[in-house]
Design a protein around this motif. Structure first.
Motif, PDB file in Angstrom:
ATOM      1  N   ARG A 157       0.961  -1.234   0.104  1.00 10.36           N
ATOM      2  CA  ARG A 157       0.226  -0.082   0.329  1.00 10.36           C
ATOM      3  C   ARG A 157       1.276   0.890   0.061  1.00 10.36           C
ATOM      4  O   ARG A 157       1.261   2.499  -0.802  1.00 10.36           O
ATOM      5  CB  ARG A 157      -1.095  -0.508   1.038  1.00 10.36           C
ATOM      6  N   ARG A 158       2.098   1.223   1.132  1.00  9.52           N
ATOM      7  CA  ARG A 158       3.020   2.358   0.798  1.00  9.52           C
ATOM      8  C   ARG A 158       2.814   2.171  -0.734  1.00  9.52           C
ATOM      9  O   ARG A 158       3.551   3.729  -0.438  1.00  9.52           O
ATOM     10  CB  ARG A 158       3.374   2.187   2.019  1.00  9.52           C
ATOM     11  N   TYR A 159       3.709   1.872  -0.826  1.00  7.96           N
ATOM     12  CA  TYR A 159       4.426   1.888  -2.093  1.00  7.96           C
ATOM     13  C   TYR A 159       4.019   2.072  -3.368  1.00  7.96           C
ATOM     14  O   TYR A 159       3.720   3.090  -4.165  1.00  7.96           O
ATOM     15  CB  TYR A 159       5.003   0.078  -2.858  1.00  7.96           C
ATOM     16  N   LEU A 160       2.583   1.177  -3.727  1.00  9.97           N
ATOM     17  CA  LEU A 160       1.034   1.600  -4.584  1.00  9.97           C
ATOM     18  C   LEU A 160       0.855   3.810  -4.347  1.00  9.97           C
ATOM     19  O   LEU A 160       0.877   4.019  -4.926  1.00  9.97           O
ATOM     20  CB  LEU A 160       0.268   1.680  -4.319  1.00  9.97           C
ATOM     21  N   LEU A 161       1.730   4.010  -2.590  1.00 12.26           N
ATOM     22  CA  LEU A 161       0.270   5.697  -2.710  1.00 12.26           C
ATOM     23  C   LEU A 161       2.287   5.997  -2.549  1.00 12.26           C
ATOM     24  O   LEU A 161       1.610   7.781  -2.433  1.00 12.26           O
ATOM     25  CB  LEU A 161       0.493   5.616  -1.366  1.00 12.26           C
ATOM     26  N   GLY A 162       2.914   5.911  -3.104  1.00 14.17           N
ATOM     27  CA  GLY A 162       4.344   6.170  -4.047  1.00 14.17           C
ATOM     28  C   GLY A 162       5.926   6.792  -2.595  1.00 14.17           C
ATOM     29  O   GLY A 162       6.389   7.586  -2.977  1.00 14.17           O
ATOM     30  N   VAL A 180      -5.673  -4.911  -4.450  1.00 12.91           N
ATOM     31  CA  VAL A 180      -6.706  -5.084  -5.453  1.00 12.91           C
ATOM     32  C   VAL A 180      -8.010  -5.134  -4.401  1.00 12.91           C
ATOM     33  O   VAL A 180      -8.703  -4.562  -4.890  1.00 12.91           O
ATOM     34  CB  VAL A 180      -6.375  -5.846  -6.665  1.00 12.91           C
ATOM     35  N   VAL A 181      -8.212  -6.535  -3.621  1.00 10.80           N
ATOM     36  CA  VAL A 181      -9.430  -6.291  -3.411  1.00 10.80           C
ATOM     37  C   VAL A 181      -9.746  -5.177  -2.167  1.00 10.80           C
ATOM     38  O   VAL A 181     -11.100  -5.175  -2.119  1.00 10.80           O
ATOM     39  CB  VAL A 181      -9.010  -8.313  -2.664  1.00 10.80           C
ATOM     40  N   ALA A 182      -9.157  -5.022  -1.417  1.00  8.69           N
ATOM     41  CA  ALA A 182      -9.354  -4.125  -1.097  1.00  8.69           C
ATOM     42  C   ALA A 182      -9.963  -2.404  -1.490  1.00  8.69           C
ATOM     43  O   ALA A 182     -10.884  -2.355  -1.230  1.00  8.69           O
ATOM     44  CB  ALA A 182      -8.075  -3.454  -0.397  1.00  8.69           C
ATOM     45  N   LYS A 183      -9.633  -2.301  -2.692  1.00 10.03           N
ATOM     46  CA  LYS A 183     -10.184  -1.023  -3.532  1.00 10.03           C
ATOM     47  C   LYS A 183      -9.866   0.153  -2.739  1.00 10.03           C
ATOM     48  O   LYS A 183     -10.739   0.907  -2.577  1.00 10.03           O
ATOM     49  CB  LYS A 183     -11.179  -1.577  -3.786  1.00 10.03           C
ATOM     50  N   LEU A 191      -2.860   4.954  -8.064  1.00  7.92           N
ATOM     51  CA  LEU A 191      -2.629   4.202  -9.818  1.00  7.92           C
ATOM     52  C   LEU A 191      -3.201   5.365 -10.735  1.00  7.92           C
ATOM     53  O   LEU A 191      -2.756   5.369 -12.305  1.00  7.92           O
ATOM     54  CB  LEU A 191      -3.852   3.214  -9.690  1.00  7.92           C
ATOM     55  N   VAL A 192      -4.517   5.549 -10.613  1.00  7.72           N
ATOM     56  CA  VAL A 192      -4.797   6.898 -11.464  1.00  7.72           C
ATOM     57  C   VAL A 192      -4.107   7.206 -12.180  1.00  7.72           C
ATOM     58  O   VAL A 192      -4.109   7.875 -13.123  1.00  7.72           O
ATOM     59  CB  VAL A 192      -6.341   7.202 -11.135  1.00  7.72           C
ATOM     60  N   ALA A 193      -3.204   8.125 -11.038  1.00 13.73           N
ATOM     61  CA  ALA A 193      -2.446   9.465 -11.063  1.00 13.73           C
ATOM     62  C   ALA A 193      -0.673   8.693 -11.844  1.00 13.73           C
ATOM     63  O   ALA A 193      -0.164   9.740 -12.767  1.00 13.73           O
ATOM     64  CB  ALA A 193      -2.535  10.478 -10.682  1.00 13.73           C
ATOM     65  N   GLY A 194      -0.708   7.702 -11.619  1.00  9.49           N
ATOM     66  CA  GLY A 194       0.262   7.275 -12.074  1.00  9.49           C
ATOM     67  C   GLY A 194       1.291   5.792 -12.273  1.00  9.49           C
ATOM     68  O   GLY A 194       2.431   5.656 -11.972  1.00  9.49           O
ATOM     69  N   LEU A 220     -10.024   3.336 -15.922  1.00  9.55           N
ATOM     70  CA  LEU A 220      -9.783   2.864 -17.539  1.00  9.55           C
ATOM     71  C   LEU A 220      -9.386   3.747 -18.191  1.00  9.55           C
ATOM     72  O   LEU A 220      -8.779   3.177 -18.767  1.00  9.55           O
ATOM     73  CB  LEU A 220     -11.685   2.241 -17.655  1.00  9.55           C
ATOM     74  N   PRO A 221      -9.858   5.307 -18.516  1.00  6.60           N
ATOM     75  CA  PRO A 221      -9.026   6.033 -18.874  1.00  6.60           C
ATOM     76  C   PRO A 221      -7.749   5.654 -19.207  1.00  6.60           C
ATOM     77  O   PRO A 221      -6.970   6.285 -19.640  1.00  6.60           O
ATOM     78  CB  PRO A 221      -9.623   7.705 -18.713  1.00  6.60           C
ATOM     79  N   ARG A 222      -6.992   5.607 -17.991  1.00  5.44           N
ATOM     80  CA  ARG A 222      -4.935   5.747 -17.522  1.00  5.44           C
ATOM     81  C   ARG A 222      -4.742   4.424 -18.299  1.00  5.44           C
ATOM     82  O   ARG A 222      -3.882   4.924 -18.967  1.00  5.44           O
ATOM     83  CB  ARG A 222      -4.779   5.504 -15.912  1.00  5.44           C
ATOM     84  N   LEU A 223      -5.724   2.825 -17.917  1.00  6.83           N
ATOM     85  CA  LEU A 223      -5.423   1.872 -18.685  1.00  6.83           C
ATOM     86  C   LEU A 223      -5.342   1.620 -20.130  1.00  6.83           C
ATOM     87  O   LEU A 223      -4.533   1.233 -20.751  1.00  6.83           O
ATOM     88  CB  LEU A 223      -6.412   0.619 -18.390  1.00  6.83           C
ATOM     89  N   TRP A 224      -6.258   2.888 -21.114  1.00  7.64           N
ATOM     90  CA  TRP A 224      -6.709   3.036 -22.329  1.00  7.64           C
ATOM     91  C   TRP A 224      -5.253   3.856 -23.435  1.00  7.64           C
ATOM     92  O   TRP A 224      -5.227   3.255 -23.338  1.00  7.64           O
ATOM     93  CB  TRP A 224      -7.768   3.553 -23.070  1.00  7.64           C
ATOM     94  N   SER A 225      -5.385   4.669 -22.380  1.00  3.41           N
ATOM     95  CA  SER A 225      -3.829   5.510 -23.071  1.00  3.41           C
ATOM     96  C   SER A 225      -3.015   3.971 -22.798  1.00  3.41           C
ATOM     97  O   SER A 225      -1.553   5.008 -23.618  1.00  3.41           O
ATOM     98  CB  SER A 225      -4.256   6.796 -21.911  1.00  3.41           C
ATOM     99  N   MET A 226      -2.404   4.226 -21.835  1.00  2.00           N
ATOM    100  CA  MET A 226      -1.102   3.394 -21.511  1.00  2.00           C
ATOM    101  C   MET A 226      -1.386   1.859 -23.095  1.00  2.00           C
ATOM    102  O   MET A 226      -0.486   2.104 -23.131  1.00  2.00           O
ATOM    103  CB  MET A 226      -1.403   2.473 -20.606  1.00  2.00           C
ATOM    104  N   LEU A 227      -2.848   1.489 -23.129  1.00  4.95           N
ATOM    105  CA  LEU A 227      -3.004   1.244 -24.303  1.00  4.95           C
ATOM    106  C   LEU A 227      -2.189   1.220 -25.451  1.00  4.95           C
ATOM    107  O   LEU A 227      -1.291   0.466 -26.179  1.00  4.95           O
ATOM    108  CB  LEU A 227      -4.035  -0.311 -23.953  1.00  4.95           C
ATOM    109  N   ASP A 228      -2.836   2.301 -26.384  1.00  5.19           N
ATOM    110  CA  ASP A 228      -1.785   3.078 -26.783  1.00  5.19           C
ATOM    111  C   ASP A 228      -0.436   3.112 -27.127  1.00  5.19           C
ATOM    112  O   ASP A 228       0.259   3.173 -28.242  1.00  5.19           O
ATOM    113  CB  ASP A 228      -2.963   4.582 -26.567  1.00  5.19           C
TER     114      ASP A 228
END
Length: 344
Positions: A157-162, A180-183, A191-194, A220-228
């Motif tokens: 959690r601390r890693y994902l928060l930066g 992932v399960v904790a949401k 994750l959306v930001a980075g 979802l929008p972040r994943l879509w941009s990363m897909l491109d």
């Protein structure tokens, strides 16, 4: 007057009489909870398996006896299906017979409570789930049974928060699954930001966990941009992982994005088609999209068309549309020619 002992004809009967709290989850196509009533109906051949995977019904059965004060026993079973997606009962019956014989023998030799932790040994129906699926399942079961998350959870959690003092190589897959399960809204926001700035290995692991329906709409929008971006780099592994994470979502926008992907000749590699079949089946419940997917599948020389389509056709909501499209495919189309050549 003696009361007759109930006859156990199904695993559901065994679960009901075991005295355990039972939690069922599907595996394979998607790691998701399953109601015991739905499993009982499947066992009695009243309904087909909802999420077939390679012609099998893969299920995790977690059994917890609170009085034993032990971790739940988890059975991983892979039950064969017939061509209608219904249970083939003989292997299940053989396993149930052996299970009851084993328990009877133990009861006759000991007065201690029985916790069937090792009843999966030498069981032809037992299997080992893929590591990401197993981690995700354990994270969900821990929350269900009120157990603490893994030792890696807080660090992850601390890693994902930066937290820059942490090295991603210190993270465990189970810690990522816990998050992932904790949401946690804070983690989702991070994750959306980075997400795109994280190491490739972390992105891949997160995508393989998210693909089972845990992708937040905000991501979802972040994943879509990363897909491109992955497409521009020609990184097919990351591209397919991102695609699977997107396809796991039920959001209607993903179906619209899938239309664009199916129309792009450059994206029709075998791995992409496999990702759509494996994780995006629910987005194929759309006549034009399903037809386009089947055409793409027929046009790909790298894909074994028959097993992919047969497995998709075992999904109850896709069976009739797929059969109709195969039968009605024009003879001069790539789909029609393939169907007739291979007698699909």
């Amino acid at each position: 007057m003696e009361t007759a002992t109930p006859i156990m004809q199904t695993l559901s009967d065994f679960f009901s009489g075991s005295g355990a709290e039972v939690v069922l989850s599907t595996l394979g196509r998607r790691v998701t909870p399953m109601e015991q009533a739905a499993f009982a109906a499947f066992e009695r051949e009243q309904t087909p398996w909802p999420l077939p995977w390679n012609g099998r019904a893969q299920v995790a059965c977690a059994l917890s006896w609170p009085e034993l004060e032990t971790d739940p026993a988890i059975w991983f079973l892979s039950l064969p299906l017939d061509e209608q997606g219904q249970l083939v009962p003989a292997p299940r019956d053989a396993f149930l017979d052996r299970l009851l014989q084993t328990l009877s023998a133990r009861a006759a030799s000991s007065n201690e409570d029985l916790a069937p932790d090792n009843l999966m040994q030498d069981n032809p129906l037992a299997f080992e789930p893929e590591l990401h699926q197993r981690a995700l399942l354990h994270a969900r079961l821990s929350r269900h049974f009120g157990q603490p998350p893994s030792a890696f959870s807080d660090m992850t959690r601390r890693y994902l928060l930066g937290d820059e003092s942490l090295d991603w190589q210190m993270l465990g897959l189970q810690g990522l699954a816990d998050q992932v399960v904790a949401k946690d809204p804070e983690v989702v926001g991070a994750l959306v930001a980075g997400l795109d700035a994280m190491p490739r290995e972390v992105i891949l692991a997160l995508c393989y966990l998210l693909e089972h329906g845990d992708t937040p709409d905000e991501l979802l929008p972040r994943l879509w941009s990363m897909l491109d971006s992955a497409r521009e780099r020609r990184d097919i592994e990351v591209f397919c992982a991102l695609l699977r994470a997107l396809l796991g979502s039920e959001n209607a926008r993903v179906g619209e994005w899938l239309d664009r992907i199916l129309d792009d000749d450059a994206l029709m590699a075998a791995d992409c088609l496999a990702a759509i079949a494996a994780r995006g089946w629910h987005h194929l419940e759309h006549e034009a999209r399903l037809k386009r997917f089947l055409q793409r599948l027929a046009e790909s020389p790298e894909v074994d068309f028959r097993p992919v389509v047969r497995d998709l056709a075992l999904i109850p909501r896709l069976r009739l549309p797929i059969l109709m499209m195969l039968r009605q495919a024009p003879m001069d189309s790539s789909l029609g020619r393939l169907v007739r050549q291979r007698n699909v």
